[in-house]
Design an enzyme around this catalytic site. Structure first.
Site, PDB file in Angstrom:
ATOM      1  N   ARG A  94       0.842  -1.209   0.000  1.00 35.60           N
ATOM      2  CA  ARG A  94       0.000   0.000   0.000  1.00 35.60           C
ATOM      3  C   ARG A  94       0.870   1.249   0.000  1.00 35.60           C
ATOM      4  O   ARG A  94       1.773   1.389   0.812  1.00 35.60           O
ATOM      5  CB  ARG A  94      -0.906   0.000   1.231  1.00 35.60           C
ATOM      6  CG  ARG A  94      -1.630   1.324   1.504  1.00 35.60           C
ATOM      7  CD  ARG A  94      -2.785   1.543   0.526  1.00 35.60           C
ATOM      8  NE  ARG A  94      -3.372   2.857   0.627  1.00 35.60           N
ATOM      9  CZ  ARG A  94      -4.426   3.169   1.368  1.00 35.60           C
ATOM     10  NH1 ARG A  94      -5.010   2.262   2.100  1.00 35.60           N
ATOM     11  NH2 ARG A  94      -4.923   4.393   1.358  1.00 35.60           N
ATOM     12  N   ARG A 103      -5.535   0.931  -4.933  1.00 33.80           N
ATOM     13  CA  ARG A 103      -4.619   0.410  -3.910  1.00 33.80           C
ATOM     14  C   ARG A 103      -4.628  -1.109  -3.882  1.00 33.80           C
ATOM     15  O   ARG A 103      -5.639  -1.731  -4.184  1.00 33.80           O
ATOM     16  CB  ARG A 103      -4.969   0.976  -2.543  1.00 33.80           C
ATOM     17  CG  ARG A 103      -6.394   0.683  -2.156  1.00 33.80           C
ATOM     18  CD  ARG A 103      -6.960   1.605  -1.137  1.00 33.80           C
ATOM     19  NE  ARG A 103      -7.188   2.908  -1.708  1.00 33.80           N
ATOM     20  CZ  ARG A 103      -7.775   3.901  -1.081  1.00 33.80           C
ATOM     21  NH1 ARG A 103      -8.194   3.764   0.129  1.00 33.80           N
ATOM     22  NH2 ARG A 103      -7.952   5.061  -1.653  1.00 33.80           N
ATOM     23  N   ASP A 106      -6.532  -1.827   1.389  1.00 31.32           N
ATOM     24  CA  ASP A 106      -7.014  -0.771   2.274  1.00 31.32           C
ATOM     25  C   ASP A 106      -7.742  -1.462   3.416  1.00 31.32           C
ATOM     26  O   ASP A 106      -8.656  -2.260   3.167  1.00 31.32           O
ATOM     27  CB  ASP A 106      -7.972   0.152   1.509  1.00 31.32           C
ATOM     28  CG  ASP A 106      -8.474   1.311   2.352  1.00 31.32           C
ATOM     29  OD1 ASP A 106      -7.699   1.820   3.179  1.00 31.32           O
ATOM     30  OD2 ASP A 106      -9.642   1.701   2.181  1.00 31.32           O
ATOM     31  N   ASP A 108      -9.621  -0.454   7.022  1.00 26.74           N
ATOM     32  CA  ASP A 108     -10.076   0.622   7.910  1.00 26.74           C
ATOM     33  C   ASP A 108     -10.666   0.035   9.172  1.00 26.74           C
ATOM     34  O   ASP A 108     -11.401  -0.962   9.129  1.00 26.74           O
ATOM     35  CB  ASP A 108     -11.145   1.478   7.217  1.00 26.74           C
ATOM     36  CG  ASP A 108     -10.585   2.368   6.127  1.00 26.74           C
ATOM     37  OD1 ASP A 108      -9.421   2.785   6.240  1.00 26.74           O
ATOM     38  OD2 ASP A 108     -11.317   2.642   5.156  1.00 26.74           O
TER      39      ASP A 108
END
Length: 177
Positions: A94, A103, A106, A108
Site C-alpha cells: 500500500r 490500492r 485498504d 479501515d
C-alpha cells in the site's frame, strides 16, 4: 513503580469491525492473505468474515474493488490495532499517493465496541461509514444489529439509507488462495 512506556497496556478482549478493500493485483488473494496476517497476531482473533463484494470505486477512474468486512476480537487498544492494520497494508504494498486512489490493500477500523473517539490519527466510528455501501453491505451481513454509537442506529438501519447501486455482485469468500 516504573512503567515501560513502550509496553501495550493490557486490554480486555473487545470487539472491533474492520473493512478491507483491494483493486490492484490479485485482490482476492491479497484480501485472504491480509486476513491470515491478522490471525497471526496473538492479540487478534477473527470472529466473522463477510463475503466479498465487487464494487464500483469512489474517486478517480480505477478498477473495481473487492470489499469485505470482518469482526475481530482483540486485546489491542484502538490505536495499536490501527497501527497493526496500517502495517499489514504496507506489507502488501500500500502506498498513499492519491486520495481515494487505487490500492493493493485498504484496511479501515470501522467500529471498536461502542467507543466514540476523535484524534488526529483515528476517528471512531469511522467518519464515512454511514455513507458507504461498500462498507455497510458486507458489515450488515455479519453484524446487522451492531449499533452505531453516534446515530444510535443499527448497521442494518444505516444500510437502508445508502444507495447500493455500486455493489455489483457478491462473491463467496474462500480461505484458500
Amino acid at each position: 513503580m516504573s512503567t515501560n512506556i513502550n509496553e501495550e497496556p493490557k486490554y480486555p478482549t473487545l470487539k472491533a469491525a474492520i473493512s478491507l478493500g483491494s483493486n490492484l493485483g490479485e485482490s482476492h488473494t491479497i484480501l485472504n492473505k491480509a486476513l491470515e496476517s491478522l490471525e497471526q497476531n496473538e492479540n487478534i482473533t477473527i470472529e466473522n468474515i463477510s463475503n466479498l463484494y465487487e464494487t464500483i470505486p469512489v474517486g478517480p477512474p480505477q478498477p473495481n474493488y473487492l470489499n469485505a468486512c470482518a469482526i475481530l476480537k482483540t486485546k489491542l487498544s484502538p490505536q495499536t490495532l490501527l497501527k497493526t492494520l496500517l502495517d499489514i497494508e504496507t506489507k502488501f504494498g500500500r502506498t498513499r499517493k492519491e486520495k481515494w486512489g487505487a490500492r493493493t490493500l485498504d484496511i479501515d477500523l470501522i467500529l471498536y465496541e461502542q467507543l466514540i473517539l476523535e484524534t488526529p490519527e483515528l476517528q471512531l466510528p469511522h467518519p464515512r461509514m454511514k455513507d458507504r455501501a461498500f462498507v455497510l453491505v458486507p458489515l450488515a451481513e455479519i453484524a446487522p444489529n451492531w449499533i452505531d454509537p453516534l446515530t444510535k442506529k443499527t448497521i442494518e438501519e444505516l444500510l437502508k439509507n445508502v444507495d447500493t447501486a455500486g455493489i455489483l455482485k457478491k462473491i463467496e469468500i474462500s480461505t484458500q488462495t
